[in-house]
Scaffold this active site. Structure first.
Site, PDB file in Angstrom:
ATOM      1  CE  LYS B  82      85.798  27.086  67.850  1.00 20.36           C
ATOM      2  NZ  LYS B  82      84.960  27.207  66.636  1.00 20.36           N
ATOM      3  CB  SER B 157      87.385  28.352  63.689  1.00 18.76           C
ATOM      4  OG  SER B 157      86.105  28.095  64.213  1.00 18.76           O
ATOM      5  CB  SER B 181      83.995  26.624  62.417  1.00 24.21           C
ATOM      6  OG  SER B 181      84.620  27.725  61.824  1.00 24.21           O
TER       7      SER B 181
END
Lengths: 102, 520
Positions: B82, B157, B181
């Site tokens: 990420k 997310s 997330s």
């Protein structure tokens, strides 16, 4: 308490934006006023709960302080730190003057 | 080479690497090709670093050739990060304009760990800005599409990391989970995602959102792979004082390979089914998938009792005070002085206002405003302290059940399957409700895992297992057991329904799809 909290006025929203150092447009302020008030309505639910005798939780796992050896270890090289700065000179980050006068 | 290497699990790749059937370079090239081919239609990646990945793959092949003793199962295996995890010399946007052009001066702890075991970092994945969002629509670099239906979101997310794994661009990826997330996008894309116990993984070198809640965790297409990735990254690091001195159990890389052995782990397990997690508004068909999963667990010898977590309903309000309050403090550092773009007229205050006003997107501004308000003079006790007290009650709910001897709780991961682009963008509260079943787990600091449990109208549904602190080995064993008893299910064999479209350059980008949907 929360339940009796009045909604955020336009000037409240402007004040909070200033505290947060967010430069917002008029449209953003208008939109945020409505959205923040809708979100604050959700908070009112918490007032139902009696919590006078409940301790606050800031940290969920039980940790004790761990002291490290007091050793000098190298920091990042100055060049590596300054490489990301928009402006630097002589090993320092250049910032606007914050004091008036000469 | 036999078949498409990207369809293999990481443990199957590891076997072939050790047998000399494939090289890490083969695996890495296959995944880079897949990521490049699919990124137009999916937008899962913000950086695909072919040159650096191949260099790491060659280094891994050297280590494999030397027959390195005690090599980790991740040696030579591709992984996606990420884009809020620092990789020295590389970008780290956190999905925000305010970090455009920033280059990390050092590696995150988990980057160091992945390098040490010899994993190959393919690149950086798309995400909601500063990890704030449940749909990945709040990225400054455009939304991500879900390969099960390209008009729907992948969750957030960590949407890019989830899609990279679901669409076979990588067997493994890293996400972060502050309120759901990792688990929610894992559920919405049909893969495995775990949020470990708070303190399990060092956050040194990770862009902070809400520091009392953030944890780093793995995505994978099966339970064994997810556990192996956690094994590689977990453990104490003195540069994150909240990382706990708790040993990392080797059981994480020793989960049963055989389905029969794995299913045995469910016999006698005592599971709780928290009734409050079947929230109002939960989709009935998704609910049926959870009920079927519970029935399957019972048939395999687990006992499932209905239990209560009475303060669940207060979780959302509590979370949306605590998380924005911590975020408003953490994000004060983005001032345009030391890094990132700087806007303004030259005076200090004007520069702050312009840089932050232009650099942050709408959701981040909303959260900073909420947090600043909740911490401001006169409201601190009414909001922030009150929320911290309710947090105590939420944590006690879980403590009470685990003290009664439950091994884990079983619940839905998300009240809904993946939703259309734009469906929740106009109403922040409806977006926040996407995390109703996951955020209490962060409030209590506990580990939670989401595993696929079937489809609802063709879209994946996730089953969540929640355990006591530091129970990750048990949680993975239970999840592996469930995976084993459903290994023959028809839905397990299905690939994302629109995967074939994702390599068609004529397809619209996710941003174009979202814009077209907004016109309808």
């Amino acid at each position: 308490m929360i339940a009796a909290m009045p909604g955020l006025s336009r000037s409240d929203v402007e004040h909070v934006a200033h505290l947060a150092r967010l430069g917002l447009t008029d449209d953003e302020l208008t939109l945020l006023q409505g959205q923040l008030n809708h979100i604050l309505e959700q908070y009112a639910k918490l007032a139902e709960l009696p919590t006078d005798d409940i301790p606050p939780t800031a940290q969920t796992i039980e940790l004790e302080n761990i002291l490290r050896e007091d050793l000098v270890i190298p920091s990042l090289p100055v060049e590596a730190v300054l490489a990301n700065a928009p402006d630097s000179a002589g090993g320092y980050i250049v910032v606007p003057a914050i004091l008036g006068g000469e | 080479m036999s078949g498409d290497l990207t369809r293999l699990t990481a443990h199957a790749m590891a076997d072939r690497l050790r047998d000399g059937e494939v090289t890490s370079r083969d695996l890495t090239e296959a995944h880079l090709d897949a990521a490049e081919a699919g990124n137009h239609a999916l937008n899962a990646w913000l950086l695909i670093d072919r040159e650096e990945a191949l260099r790491q793959a060659d280094a891994a092949d050297d280590r494999l050739r030397r027959g390195e003793a005690a090599a980790h199962p991740l040696l030579g295996i591709p992984v996606a990060l990420k884009d809020l995890i620092s990789v020295r010399g590389g970008q780290c946007t956190a999905g925000s304009r305010i970090l455009e052009g920033y280059r990390s001066p050092y590696d995150a702890h988990i980057t160091e760990r992945l390098r040490a075991v010899g994993a190959v970092i393919l690149g950086k994945t798309n995400m909601d800005e500063f990890a704030m969002g449940s749909s990945n629509e709040h990225s400054a670099y455009g939304p991500v599409a879900n390969p099960w239906d390209l008009e729907t979101v992948p969750g957030g997310s960590s949407g890019g990391s989830a899609v990279a794994v679901a669409a076979y661009h990588a067997p493994l990826s890293i996400g972060t989970d502050t309120g759901g997330s990792i688990r929610q996008p894992a559920a919405l894309t049909g893969i495995v995602g775990m949020k470990p116990t708070y303190g399990r993984v060092s956050r040194y070198g990770i862009v902070a959102f809400a520091s009392s809640l953030d944890q780093i965790g793995p995505f994978a297409r099966d339970v064994r792979d997810a556990a192996a990735l956690l094994h590689a990254i977990a453990g104490r690091d003195e540069r994150d004082s909240t990382s706990a001195p708790v040993p990392v159990p080797d059981e994480l890389i020793d989960l049963p390979a055989s389905d029969d052995d794995a299913a045995v782990g469910l016999k006698g397990a005592r599971l709780g089914l928290p009734k409050e997690y079947f929230v109002a508004g939960m989709e009935p068909d998704a609910r049926r998938r959870i009920e079927e999963a519970v029935a399957a667990l019972e048939r395999a010898g687990a006992t499932v009792e209905e239990v209560s977590l009475p303060h669940t309903d207060y979780g959302l309000a509590t979370y949306y005070i605590v998380a924005p309050a911590e975020a408003s403090a953490n994000l004060a550092r983005y001032d345009g002085i030391r890094f990132g773009p700087q806007y303004g007229e030259g005076d200090a205050l004007g520069n702050y206002l312009a840089t932050r006003g232009r650099g942050f997107g709408a959701e981040v501004k909303r959260r900073i405003m909420l947090g600043t308000y909740a911490l401001s003079a006169g409201y601190y006790d009414a909001f922030y302290v009150k929320a911290q007290k309710v947090r105590t009650l939420i944590k006690r709910d879980f403590d009470t059940l685990f003290e009664q001897g439950f091994d884990a709780l079983v619940a839905p991961t998300s009240p809904s399957v993946a939703f259309r682009f734009g469906a929740k963008m106009a109403d922040p509260v409806s977006m926040y409700l996407s995390d109703a079943c996951t955020l209490p787990v962060n409030m209590a600091g506990l580990p939670g895992i989401s595993i696929p449990c079937g489809l609802s109208e063709g879209m994946p549904v996730g089953l969540q297992l929640i355990g006591p602190a530091w129970s990750e080995p048990r949680l993975f064993a239970l999840a592996r057991g469930y995976e084993a008893i459903t290994s023959g299910a028809e839905w397990r064999a299905r690939e994302p329904a629109q995967l074939a479209l994702t390599t068609d350059e004529a397809q619209p980008t996710p941003a174009e799809r979202a814009a077209a949907l907004a016109q309808r």
